[in-house]
Design an enzyme around this catalytic site. Structure first.
Site, PDB file in Angstrom:
ATOM      1  N   CYS A   1       4.994  -9.051 -20.120  1.00 29.81           N
ATOM      2  CA  CYS A   1       5.150  -8.852 -21.378  1.00 29.81           C
ATOM      3  C   CYS A   1       6.694  -8.551 -21.951  1.00 29.81           C
ATOM      4  O   CYS A   1       7.206  -7.813 -21.661  1.00 29.81           O
ATOM      5  CB  CYS A   1       4.264  -7.806 -22.155  1.00 29.81           C
ATOM      6  SG  CYS A   1       5.128  -8.136 -24.096  1.00 29.81           S
TER       7      CYS A   1
ATOM      8  N   CYS B   1       7.574  -6.708 -24.537  1.00 26.37           N
ATOM      9  CA  CYS B   1       7.874  -5.500 -24.427  1.00 26.37           C
ATOM     10  C   CYS B   1       7.913  -4.702 -23.880  1.00 26.37           C
ATOM     11  O   CYS B   1       8.698  -3.089 -23.957  1.00 26.37           O
ATOM     12  CB  CYS B   1       6.176  -5.054 -23.798  1.00 26.37           C
ATOM     13  SG  CYS B   1       4.500  -6.414 -24.470  1.00 26.37           S
ATOM     14  N   ASP B   2       8.287  -4.968 -22.839  1.00 27.98           N
ATOM     15  CA  ASP B   2       9.652  -4.247 -21.083  1.00 27.98           C
ATOM     16  C   ASP B   2      10.178  -4.234 -21.193  1.00 27.98           C
ATOM     17  O   ASP B   2      11.175  -3.654 -20.571  1.00 27.98           O
ATOM     18  CB  ASP B   2       8.349  -4.399 -20.296  1.00 27.98           C
ATOM     19  CG  ASP B   2       6.789  -4.118 -20.696  1.00 27.98           C
ATOM     20  OD1 ASP B   2       6.718  -3.039 -21.438  1.00 27.98           O
ATOM     21  OD2 ASP B   2       5.974  -4.809 -19.648  1.00 27.98           O
TER      22      ASP B   2
END
Lengths: 304, 107
Positions: free
Chosen positions: A131, A134-135
């Site tokens: 992701c 997200c990261d």
């Protein structure tokens, strides 16, 4: 007994729920997390019609959820553990109790596929990610590899250039499969470089990703690449655990349906990413959600 | 909401590491969609386990020190603490039942 239980709260499930609620079917939508599905992995959705400036994945799914709830859809946060399918009754075993329904729509979607190589599981969350939204921010001023060459891989590689100084797209072929528009953007982005005809064979590191071992598919030549992160976008596996032994699936495990989206068991329909089909998009999922709800309604009418 | 604690780099040591009961911290950020999928579950668990397990959230966008200390490079990440030490780390959004199973091991 419910008229309809929908399993999964992504775009297909929420649209099916919207249509079913408007048809006044006694409907329940079960989602094991919060509604939204894989769209929540996306920063900005720019190919869903009606949003010329694009829309964030979260915003779009929040709107779909609210719209369905406005028509009275009951969304419950419950995980389904098992299904028992008979012509008259579909039993849905959840973590907190048994539910019964006259029909089902399966919209459990798909999950990003893993590479299945050494080091991947151990370093997930420590440099291996599925992701980018997200990261990505953890990789400010660092170097990352993106594995894959389809739409998701290229889109997420472009997103990662906001943070990482260098993004290497590692692809097993010598050309991308992604949409031409995305290819043009990637080729024009100077922070992106390409490693063609290459697959990862091992991810190495103790407390975090240190290097990734790559193999040239034509020469078999092995090399080591120093990176801080590895983002994997190599396709999807269907979330078919509940129905694997109950329904007919294609050779990849996706659920087979007829034109009306009915599966091999009467009264059980499937829509969205879990279905065997050509294109997996939000725009295709919502259309199928609507069709499945309509087909379920017709099925219920014919049985009473 | 009162049961769910928001911790920062400044009070992490005192609130979590030195807590007299087990704790769980949800590392999250506004930009992260899957964090929002697990957020309501964490809130519900905070209510259910009030007084037994301290459940907290930490925004990794405004707090950089603690996530770095625990090597967090992916969110959502849930870290469970017992006696000030890491008992378990859960990476990614999981259903409530799975998180509860991990929480019960702390008691």
């Amino acid at each position: 007994m419910e008229d309809l239980i929908i399993i999964g709260g992504g775009p297909a499930g929420l649209t099916a729920g919207l249509y079913a609620a408007r048809s006044r079917l006694k409907t329940l939508l079960l989602e094991k997390l919060s509604p939204g599905g894989q769209v929540l992995l996306t920063d900005s959705v720019e190919n869903y019609p009606g949003f010329p400036e694009g829309i964030s994945g979260f915003e779009l799914m929040d709107r779909m959820r609210r719209q369905a709830e406005n028509f009275g859809l009951d969304i419950q946060s419950r995980e389904v553990i098992q299904l028992h399918l008979t012509p008259d009754k579909k039993e849905v075993v959840t973590a907190n109790g048994l539910l019964e329904s006259r029909s089902l729509i399966l919209t459990m979607g798909a999950t990003p596929r893993k590479l299945g190589i050494d080091g991947e599981d151990r370093l997930t969350g420590k440099g291996v990610s599925y992701c980018a939204t997200c990261d990505g921010p953890f990789y400010r001023d660092r170097e990352v590899a993106v594995i894959g060459g389809g739409d998701t891989a290229v889109e997420e590689a472009l997103y990662l250039t906001r943070f990482a100084t260098r993004v290497l797209i590692v692809h097993r072929r010598n050309e991308l499969r992604a949409t031409k528009l995305l290819q043009e953007r990637a080729f024009a982005q100077e922070r992106i470089a390409f490693v063609w005809d290459t697959v990862p064979t091992r991810i190495v590191g103790e407390t975090g990703v240190a290097t990734i071992e790559l193999k040239h598919v034509k020469t078999g030549h092995l090399s080591q690449l120093r990176v801080d992160g590895v983002f994997v976008f190599v396709g999807y596996d269907p979330n078919n655990e509940l129905v694997k032994s109950l329904l007919e699936l294609d050779s990849y495990g996706f659920v087979l349906t007829n034109n009306d989206l009915e599966t091999s068991v009467p009264g059980v329909f499937a829509a969205g990413d879990i279905r065997s089909k050509l294109l997996r998009q939000i725009s295709t999922a919502v259309g199928e959600g609507a069709t499945a709800a309509f087909a379920a309604e017709r099925y219920l009418e014919n049985r009473t | 909401m009162a049961d769910l604690l928001h911790v920062s780099d400044a009070n992490f040591e005192k609130e979590i590491v030195q807590a007299d009961i087990p704790a769980m911290v949800d590392f999250w950020a506004e930009w992260c969609g899957p964090c929002k999928m697990v957020g309501p579950t964490v809130e519900a668990l905070a209510k259910e386990y009030a007084g037994k397990i301290k459940i907290a959230k930490m925004d990794v966008d405004t707090n950089r020190e603690t996530p770095a200390k625990f090597g967090i490079r992916s969110i959502p990440t849930l870290i469970l603490f017992k006696d000030g030490k890491v008992a378990q780390t859960i990476v990614g959004a999981l259903p409530k039942g799975d998180i509860e199973e991990a929480l019960k091991k702390l008691l």
